[in-house]
Design a protein around this motif. Sequence first.
Motif, mmCIF file in Angstrom:
data_model
loop_
_atom_site.group_PDB
_atom_site.id
_atom_site.type_symbol
_atom_site.label_atom_id
_atom_site.label_comp_id
_atom_site.label_asym_id
_atom_site.label_seq_id
_atom_site.Cartn_x
_atom_site.Cartn_y
_atom_site.Cartn_z
ATOM 1 N N PHE A 134 -9.601 9.377 2.511
ATOM 2 C CA PHE A 134 -9.340 8.225 3.372
ATOM 3 C C PHE A 134 -10.197 7.048 2.906
ATOM 4 N N GLY A 135 -11.449 7.329 2.580
ATOM 5 C CA GLY A 135 -12.337 6.282 2.066
ATOM 6 C C GLY A 135 -11.961 5.859 0.666
ATOM 7 N N PHE A 136 -11.660 6.840 -0.182
ATOM 8 C CA PHE A 136 -11.351 6.599 -1.588
ATOM 9 C C PHE A 136 -10.129 5.689 -1.742
ATOM 10 N N PHE A 137 -9.052 5.996 -1.022
ATOM 11 C CA PHE A 137 -7.824 5.209 -1.172
ATOM 12 C C PHE A 137 -7.828 3.935 -0.339
ATOM 13 N N THR A 138 -8.728 3.850 0.644
ATOM 14 C CA THR A 138 -8.930 2.558 1.311
ATOM 15 C C THR A 138 -9.528 1.585 0.303
ATOM 16 N N LEU A 139 -10.510 2.069 -0.445
ATOM 17 C CA LEU A 139 -11.146 1.240 -1.470
ATOM 18 C C LEU A 139 -10.142 0.868 -2.562
ATOM 19 N N LEU A 140 -9.366 1.841 -3.002
ATOM 20 C CA LEU A 140 -8.456 1.634 -4.126
ATOM 21 C C LEU A 140 -7.280 0.725 -3.761
ATOM 22 N N ALA A 141 -6.706 0.945 -2.575
ATOM 23 C CA ALA A 141 -5.465 0.248 -2.203
ATOM 24 C C ALA A 141 -5.694 -1.043 -1.425
ATOM 25 N N TYR A 142 -6.839 -1.152 -0.737
ATOM 26 C CA TYR A 142 -7.033 -2.319 0.124
ATOM 27 C C TYR A 142 -8.049 -3.326 -0.419
ATOM 28 N N SER B 280 0.826 -1.218 0.000
ATOM 29 C CA SER B 280 0.000 0.000 0.000
ATOM 30 C C SER B 280 0.857 1.264 0.000
ATOM 31 N N LEU B 281 2.136 1.117 0.388
ATOM 32 C CA LEU B 281 3.053 2.266 0.361
ATOM 33 C C LEU B 281 3.295 2.765 -1.069
ATOM 34 N N LEU B 282 2.959 1.947 -2.072
ATOM 35 C CA LEU B 282 3.035 2.394 -3.465
ATOM 36 C C LEU B 282 2.092 3.573 -3.692
ATOM 37 N N PHE B 283 0.963 3.564 -2.989
ATOM 38 C CA PHE B 283 0.029 4.691 -3.045
ATOM 39 C C PHE B 283 0.471 5.806 -2.105
ATOM 40 N N THR B 284 0.991 5.422 -0.934
ATOM 41 C CA THR B 284 1.386 6.415 0.073
ATOM 42 C C THR B 284 2.517 7.306 -0.427
ATOM 43 N N SER B 285 3.580 6.701 -0.976
ATOM 44 C CA SER B 285 4.715 7.502 -1.454
ATOM 45 C C SER B 285 4.285 8.380 -2.627
ATOM 46 N N TYR B 286 3.471 7.819 -3.499
ATOM 47 C CA TYR B 286 2.955 8.523 -4.674
ATOM 48 C C TYR B 286 2.158 9.761 -4.257
ATOM 49 N N ASN B 287 1.225 9.563 -3.326
ATOM 50 C CA ASN B 287 0.359 10.664 -2.879
ATOM 51 C C ASN B 287 1.078 11.664 -1.981
ATOM 52 N N ALA B 288 2.002 11.175 -1.148
ATOM 53 C CA ALA B 288 2.736 12.084 -0.256
ATOM 54 C C ALA B 288 3.601 13.048 -1.065
ATOM 55 N N VAL B 289 4.325 12.517 -2.053
ATOM 56 C CA VAL B 289 5.152 13.376 -2.906
ATOM 57 C C VAL B 289 4.265 14.325 -3.713
ATOM 58 N N MET B 290 3.134 13.810 -4.209
ATOM 59 C CA MET B 290 2.204 14.666 -4.954
ATOM 60 C C MET B 290 1.711 15.822 -4.097
ATOM 61 N N ALA B 291 1.381 15.531 -2.834
ATOM 62 C CA ALA B 291 0.852 16.558 -1.928
ATOM 63 C C ALA B 291 1.847 17.701 -1.758
ATOM 64 N N VAL B 292 3.099 17.346 -1.470
ATOM 65 C CA VAL B 292 4.132 18.374 -1.260
ATOM 66 C C VAL B 292 4.464 19.075 -2.576
ATOM 67 N N ALA B 293 4.577 18.292 -3.639
ATOM 68 C CA ALA B 293 4.947 18.861 -4.940
ATOM 69 C C ALA B 293 3.882 19.821 -5.470
ATOM 70 N N MET B 294 2.629 19.595 -5.085
ATOM 71 C CA MET B 294 1.550 20.490 -5.528
ATOM 72 C C MET B 294 1.828 21.946 -5.123
ATOM 73 N N LEU B 295 2.558 22.109 -4.017
ATOM 74 C CA LEU B 295 2.850 23.458 -3.517
ATOM 75 C C LEU B 295 3.827 24.214 -4.414
ATOM 76 N N ILE B 296 4.607 23.472 -5.201
ATOM 77 C CA ILE B 296 5.597 24.138 -6.062
ATOM 78 C C ILE B 296 5.179 24.175 -7.530
ATOM 79 N N THR B 297 4.068 23.508 -7.856
ATOM 80 C CA THR B 297 3.657 23.445 -9.267
ATOM 81 C C THR B 297 3.364 24.830 -9.839
ATOM 82 N N GLY B 298 2.727 25.693 -9.026
ATOM 83 C CA GLY B 298 2.403 27.041 -9.507
ATOM 84 C C GLY B 298 3.654 27.844 -9.794
ATOM 85 N N ALA B 299 4.625 27.762 -8.871
ATOM 86 C CA ALA B 299 5.886 28.492 -9.049
ATOM 87 C C ALA B 299 6.629 28.000 -10.283
#
Length: 414
Positions: free
Chosen positions: A242-250, A68-87
Motif C-alpha cells: 500500500f505504501g510502495f504503490f502509493t509512492l510509485l503511482a501517486y 493510477s488504474l494502470l497500476f491497479t489493473s496490472y497488479n490485480a491481474v498479476m495477483a490472480v494470475a500468480m495462482l496459475i503460474t505454477g500449474a
Amino acid sequence: MSSTPQSVATSSSKTASSSEEKKGLLSQPRSVWAVFFACIIAFMGLGLVDPILPAIAKQLHATPSQVSLLFTSYNAVMAVAMLITGAISSRLGIKWTLLTGIIIIALFSALGGFSNSIWSLVGLRGGWGLGNALFVATSLAAIVSLSNSGTAKAIILYEAAIGLGISVGPLLGGWLGGMSWRGPFLGVATLMVVAFIGLITLMPKANKKNTLKAKTSLLDPFRALKHRSLLVFGITASLYNFGFFTLLAYAPFVMGLDEHGLGFVFLGWGILLAITSVFMAPKLQQRFGTIKSMSVMLFLFALLLLVMGIWTSTQWVIIAAVILAGAMLGNNNTLITTAVMNAAPVERSTASAAYSFLRFIGGAIAPYLAGKLAEWYNPQVPFIVGAGFVFVSVLFIWINYKHVNHVDHAGSGH
C-alpha cells in the motif's frame, strides 16, 4: 522444480556455504545471465510508466485516480494470475513459461502504445500483468534452479535484476516519454523481443533442471497458505505494498516535474534500491537477522511516507524522500523474498505464487485508493494512509513473530 539446485547437489552439506563463497555471485552459466537480462527488461515496465503518468493524464484527459488504474489493473491481474503460474510452468516447463510471458508482455505493451483512451490502456495493462505474472514467478525459479551459487546468492542476483530494471526504467521512460507518452510502451515491446531471442538461444532445452518434476495443482498456492509463516509474509507484503504503490503511482503527481525530471528522480530511487538489495540486505541479515532487519526497514519507510504526507507541498522534501525510500525498499525486498523462500516446506514456485498473490492485492488497491483519497480530501492524505498501512505491517510481523522467526535459522544454501 526441485527444492535444491541440481548444480549444487552438495549444498546440504556443512561445507556448502564455503564452496558457494568461492564460486561467487558472478560465476553463473550463460542461461542465468539470459534470464537476468530478461528480468531487467521485464521490471523496466514497472518504473517505465512513472515519468509519463502526468503526461498520460493530460493527453488522454484523465484524472490521477483514473491513470493510477494502470497500476491497479496490472497488479490485480498479476495477483490472480500468480495462482496459475505454477500449474502452467509445471506443464510447459520453465523455459516455455518464460517465453510465453515475454510474448504476452511484448504484445500488450505494443498495443498500449497505439491506444487512444485511458480505459483501453487500463485494459491492455491488465494483459501486460498476465505476461508479467508468468515471467516473474518463473524467473525466480529459473535463476535459483540454474544458478551454481546456491539459493541465497541466486535471490540476490534476482533482486539485482529487479533493481536494475526498476532504476533504468524511469530514465528510459522519461527519455522516450519526452518525445511521446507512447514511446515507453513501444520501447518495452522492442526490448522484450530482444529478451525473447536471448532466452530461446541461451536457455537449455527442457530437462529436470528447468522443468518442475511434478505437475502443480491450481489449489497448491492456497494449500501453501495453510503454513502460517507464508501467510504472515504474504499479508505483510500486501500491507507494505500500500505504501510502495502509493509512492510509485501517486508521488509523480505532486512533484511538479516533467518527464525527464521524474525519470531522474526515480532513477535515483531505483539505483538505491538496486545497491541496497544486493550489498546491504545480506549484511543486515547476517548481523541482525531477517525479521528484525525487515521490521526496521519497514518502520523507516513508514516514517518517510509520513514525512511526505506532512510536507507534500515542499518539492525538495518529496524528491529526497522518494529517492531515500529506494534504500528501504531495496533492503526489504531482498529480506522478504529470502524469508519467503525459507518460510514453508513447499516448492519454491508454489511459495512464490502464494506470496505474490497476496502481495499484489495490496499493489492493486493502493494506486486507485491513493488517487481517490487525494480527490476526496487533499494531496497529503494518500501518503499518511500509506504510512499507516506500512506501520500496521510492522505490527503484524511482531504479533506473529513466533510463526516466522525460524527463517532466521534457515541455512543460506537451502
